[in-house]
Design a protein around this motif. Structure first.
Motif, PDB file in Angstrom:
ATOM      1  N   VAL A  16      40.771  39.324  51.151  1.00 55.04           N
ATOM      2  CA  VAL A  16      39.398  38.496  51.612  1.00 55.04           C
ATOM      3  C   VAL A  16      39.076  37.877  50.474  1.00 55.04           C
ATOM      4  N   SER A  17      38.776  36.349  50.551  1.00 52.24           N
ATOM      5  CA  SER A  17      38.113  35.743  49.267  1.00 52.24           C
ATOM      6  C   SER A  17      36.760  35.825  49.510  1.00 52.24           C
ATOM      7  N   LEU A  18      36.326  36.224  48.142  1.00 54.13           N
ATOM      8  CA  LEU A  18      34.660  36.222  48.039  1.00 54.13           C
ATOM      9  C   LEU A  18      34.063  34.860  47.584  1.00 54.13           C
ATOM     10  N   TRP A  19      34.966  33.963  47.511  1.00 54.79           N
ATOM     11  CA  TRP A  19      34.378  32.356  47.116  1.00 54.79           C
ATOM     12  C   TRP A  19      33.095  31.835  47.654  1.00 54.79           C
ATOM     13  N   SER A  20      33.046  32.222  48.966  1.00 54.66           N
ATOM     14  CA  SER A  20      32.058  31.331  49.916  1.00 54.66           C
ATOM     15  C   SER A  20      30.829  32.703  50.146  1.00 54.66           C
ATOM     16  N   ALA A  21      31.106  33.790  49.326  1.00 53.04           N
ATOM     17  CA  ALA A  21      30.062  34.852  49.978  1.00 53.04           C
ATOM     18  C   ALA A  21      28.838  34.620  49.384  1.00 53.04           C
ATOM     19  N   ALA A  37      39.516  44.422  55.198  1.00 55.22           N
ATOM     20  CA  ALA A  37      40.173  43.923  53.879  1.00 55.22           C
ATOM     21  C   ALA A  37      41.103  44.958  53.326  1.00 55.22           C
ATOM     22  N   ASP A  38      42.433  44.394  52.878  1.00 55.73           N
ATOM     23  CA  ASP A  38      43.323  45.106  52.157  1.00 55.73           C
ATOM     24  C   ASP A  38      42.946  44.888  50.517  1.00 55.73           C
ATOM     25  N   LEU A  39      42.437  43.948  50.404  1.00 54.52           N
ATOM     26  CA  LEU A  39      42.447  43.131  48.886  1.00 54.52           C
ATOM     27  C   LEU A  39      40.872  42.283  49.068  1.00 54.52           C
ATOM     28  N   PHE A  40      40.135  42.325  47.923  1.00 57.75           N
ATOM     29  CA  PHE A  40      39.323  41.177  47.585  1.00 57.75           C
ATOM     30  C   PHE A  40      39.868  40.278  46.664  1.00 57.75           C
ATOM     31  N   HIS A  41      39.640  38.907  46.977  1.00 57.52           N
ATOM     32  CA  HIS A  41      40.240  37.791  46.269  1.00 57.52           C
ATOM     33  C   HIS A  41      39.116  37.208  45.477  1.00 57.52           C
ATOM     34  N   LEU A  42      39.228  37.292  44.178  1.00 54.62           N
ATOM     35  CA  LEU A  42      38.151  36.793  43.330  1.00 54.62           C
ATOM     36  C   LEU A  42      38.692  35.563  42.389  1.00 54.62           C
ATOM     37  N   PHE A  55      33.452  33.670  39.378  1.00 55.39           N
ATOM     38  CA  PHE A  55      33.615  35.039  38.863  1.00 55.39           C
ATOM     39  C   PHE A  55      33.928  35.184  37.704  1.00 55.39           C
ATOM     40  N   PHE A  56      33.393  36.276  36.857  1.00 55.48           N
ATOM     41  CA  PHE A  56      33.576  36.594  35.528  1.00 55.48           C
ATOM     42  C   PHE A  56      33.609  38.198  35.422  1.00 55.48           C
ATOM     43  N   PRO A  57      34.356  38.532  34.444  1.00 54.03           N
ATOM     44  CA  PRO A  57      34.222  40.124  34.256  1.00 54.03           C
ATOM     45  C   PRO A  57      33.236  40.987  34.599  1.00 54.03           C
ATOM     46  N   ASP A  58      32.139  40.519  34.043  1.00 56.21           N
ATOM     47  CA  ASP A  58      30.951  41.480  34.414  1.00 56.21           C
ATOM     48  C   ASP A  58      30.646  41.419  35.945  1.00 56.21           C
ATOM     49  N   PRO A  65      32.194  49.577  41.564  1.00 57.36           N
ATOM     50  CA  PRO A  65      31.753  50.751  42.329  1.00 57.36           C
ATOM     51  C   PRO A  65      31.307  50.753  43.567  1.00 57.36           C
ATOM     52  N   LEU A  66      31.262  49.687  44.322  1.00 55.33           N
ATOM     53  CA  LEU A  66      31.033  49.224  45.508  1.00 55.33           C
ATOM     54  C   LEU A  66      31.738  49.582  46.686  1.00 55.33           C
ATOM     55  N   THR A  67      33.275  49.367  46.268  1.00 56.27           N
ATOM     56  CA  THR A  67      34.179  49.251  46.949  1.00 56.27           C
ATOM     57  C   THR A  67      35.604  50.177  46.334  1.00 56.27           C
ATOM     58  N   CYS A  68      36.690  50.834  46.958  1.00 54.25           N
ATOM     59  CA  CYS A  68      37.697  51.260  46.653  1.00 54.25           C
ATOM     60  C   CYS A  68      38.883  50.218  47.158  1.00 54.25           C
ATOM     61  N   ILE A  69      38.508  48.952  47.731  1.00 51.74           N
ATOM     62  CA  ILE A  69      39.455  48.084  47.955  1.00 51.74           C
ATOM     63  C   ILE A  69      39.856  47.241  46.937  1.00 51.74           C
ATOM     64  N   PRO A  70      41.166  47.177  46.681  1.00 56.54           N
ATOM     65  CA  PRO A  70      41.668  46.566  45.064  1.00 56.54           C
ATOM     66  C   PRO A  70      41.134  45.128  45.296  1.00 56.54           C
ATOM     67  N   PHE A  71      40.910  44.778  43.943  1.00 57.63           N
ATOM     68  CA  PHE A  71      40.332  43.575  43.604  1.00 57.63           C
ATOM     69  C   PHE A  71      41.790  42.615  43.034  1.00 57.63           C
ATOM     70  N   HIS A  72      41.969  41.423  43.595  1.00 52.58           N
ATOM     71  CA  HIS A  72      43.003  40.390  43.477  1.00 52.58           C
ATOM     72  C   HIS A  72      42.149  39.332  42.644  1.00 52.58           C
ATOM     73  N   VAL A  73      42.431  39.336  41.346  1.00 49.97           N
ATOM     74  CA  VAL A  73      41.686  38.216  40.700  1.00 49.97           C
ATOM     75  C   VAL A  73      42.988  37.155  40.230  1.00 49.97           C
ATOM     76  N   HIS A  74      42.462  35.966  40.742  1.00 53.77           N
ATOM     77  CA  HIS A  74      43.214  34.733  40.554  1.00 53.77           C
ATOM     78  C   HIS A  74      42.681  33.862  39.154  1.00 53.77           C
ATOM     79  N   LEU A  75      43.280  33.834  38.107  1.00 57.40           N
ATOM     80  CA  LEU A  75      42.915  33.076  37.020  1.00 57.40           C
ATOM     81  C   LEU A  75      43.478  31.804  37.218  1.00 57.40           C
TER      82      LEU A  75
END
Length: 99
Positions: A16-21, A37-42, A55-58, A65-75
């Motif tokens: 799930v992309s969070l781009w348009s959130a 979601a299986d992953l959150f895409h950032l 999205f940035f590291p902070d 802490p809000l979810t245990c769903i894995p984060f997929h960061v696309h640099l």
């Protein structure tokens, strides 16, 4: 156990992309789609490949802490190697580099 070995290989994964959130309601929006979601895409950009920096590291650290769903960061950045450690420390589980 790594992320890739812990995810079933026999089914489709929903990244799930969070781009348009709505950033002012990001925590609530993450919780709303978490069951699907299986992953959150950032997506991370330095305006070299695509405009803007979303999205940035902070922000990733604040979401962790809000979810245990894995984060997929696309640099999508000119110097992705300089950012990897920061995103891993912030809670990224998978990092894709845009070449």
């Amino acid at each position: 156990m790594t992320l890739l070995t812990s995810l079933p290989s026999h089914r489709l994964l929903i990244d799930v992309s969070l781009w348009s959130a709505n950033l002012s309601e990001l925590g609530a929006e993450v919780k709303q789609v978490e069951p699907y979601a299986d992953l959150f895409h950032l997506d991370v950009s330095d305006a070299h490949f695509v405009p803007g920096l979303l999205f940035f590291p902070d922000l990733v650290a604040a979401l962790r802490p809000l979810t245990c769903i894995p984060f997929h960061v696309h640099l999508m950045t000119e110097h992705p190697l300089s950012l990897i450690d920061s995103f891993v420390d912030a809670g990224a589980n998978l990092i894709t580099v845009h070449a």
